[in-house]
Scaffold this active site. Structure first.
Site, PDB file in Angstrom:
ATOM      1  NE  ARG A 287      -2.890   4.464  -5.812  1.00  0.00           N
ATOM      2  CZ  ARG A 287      -1.883   3.657  -6.165  1.00  0.00           C
ATOM      3  NH1 ARG A 287      -1.354   2.845  -5.251  1.00  0.00           N
ATOM      4  NH2 ARG A 287      -1.408   3.654  -7.385  1.00  0.00           N
TER       5      ARG A 287
ATOM      6  CG  ASP B 201      -1.323   2.363   2.626  1.00  0.00           C
ATOM      7  OD1 ASP B 201      -1.909   2.266   1.528  1.00  0.00           O
ATOM      8  OD2 ASP B 201      -0.115   2.073   2.777  1.00  0.00           O
ATOM      9  CG  HIS B 202      -7.817   2.407  -0.709  1.00  0.00           C
ATOM     10  ND1 HIS B 202      -7.909   1.433  -1.678  1.00  0.00           N
ATOM     11  CD2 HIS B 202      -9.093   2.681  -0.319  1.00  0.00           C
ATOM     12  CE1 HIS B 202      -9.185   1.145  -1.898  1.00  0.00           C
ATOM     13  NE2 HIS B 202      -9.918   1.885  -1.087  1.00  0.00           N
ATOM     14  NE  ARG B 203       0.259   1.217  -0.381  1.00  0.00           N
ATOM     15  CZ  ARG B 203       1.543   1.540  -0.223  1.00  0.00           C
ATOM     16  NH1 ARG B 203       2.412   1.277  -1.188  1.00  0.00           N
ATOM     17  NH2 ARG B 203       1.947   2.119   0.893  1.00  0.00           N
ATOM     18  CB  VAL B 204      -3.046  -1.477   4.692  1.00  0.00           C
ATOM     19  CG1 VAL B 204      -3.091  -2.366   5.926  1.00  0.00           C
ATOM     20  CG2 VAL B 204      -1.613  -1.347   4.184  1.00  0.00           C
TER      21      VAL B 204
END
Length: 205
Positions: free
Chosen positions: A2, A177-180
């Site tokens: 993402r 990376d929106h997860r990070v």
């Protein structure tokens, strides 16, 4: 992944003047620093200044890194390699420059060892030397982000006093990376990169 994207313009005039001064002093050692060398150093320091952004996606969790291991995309026939400059935050500009030239040459000759292009938490892709104004780079997993660097070009700018002048402006885009890294943290990281590049002497302090 993402991705989301953050963009900034960077005024390069102070950096270009500082680079010219350093290159004159380093001429006897046959060292010639590039703008990309400064970009590598600026990103390495920014990852230390914003340590929560110095991270990778480890399958199901975020893994924070201590060193600034910065990967740099090198185009080769049929694709690219991303050799990693380990511990970039503690290396001098001249040592980063020499290491980058060596890694790039061996990447183009396909003579890199696997450990030289694996790892890292962050990457840089510079298409400015090919005349590209700006672009969106694709993250190289498991990295948390990649900085896309465009060409520096003369443009009209308005200063803090409202006066119009001409400056050398470089557009950069941070793919995240929106997860990070979330939006606020990504903005903090990109701001640190911009501050480092617009105040290059501080990078040597």
């Amino acid at each position: 992944v993402r991705h989301f994207y953050l963009r900034r313009d960077i005024q390069l005039d102070a950096l270009l003047a500082f680079r010219s001064q350093l290159n004159k002093q380093l001429a006897d050692r046959e060292v010639k620093l590039s703008v990309n060398d400064f970009v590598i150093k600026a990103c390495a320091l920014a990852l230390q200044q914003v340590p929560d952004a110095n991270a990778v996606w480890a399958g199901d969790r975020v893994l924070k890194m201590k060193a600034s291991d910065v990967a740099v995309a090198v185009a080769i026939e049929g694709g690219l390699f991303t050799p990693v400059l380990q511990d970039s935050e503690i290396k001098t500009l001249s040592s980063l420059s020499a290491e980058m030239k060596d890694l790039a040459t061996r990447a183009r000759n396909r003579k890199l060892a696997p450990h030289e292009y694996q790892g890292g938490s962050f990457a840089i892709s510079n298409l400015g030397m090919m005349g590209i104004d700006n672009f969106d780079a694709v993250i190289n997993p498991p990295h948390g982000a990649i900085l896309a660097v465009g060409a520096g070009k003369k443009k009209p700018v308005v200063d803090d006093n409202g006066d119009l002048s001409v400056a050398t402006v470089m557009s950069v885009t941070l793919s995240v990376d929106h997860r990070v890294i979330d939006g606020a943290l990504g903005a903090e990281l990109l701001n640190a990169i911009v501050q480092n590049l617009e105040n290059p002497m501080a990078m040597l302090a």
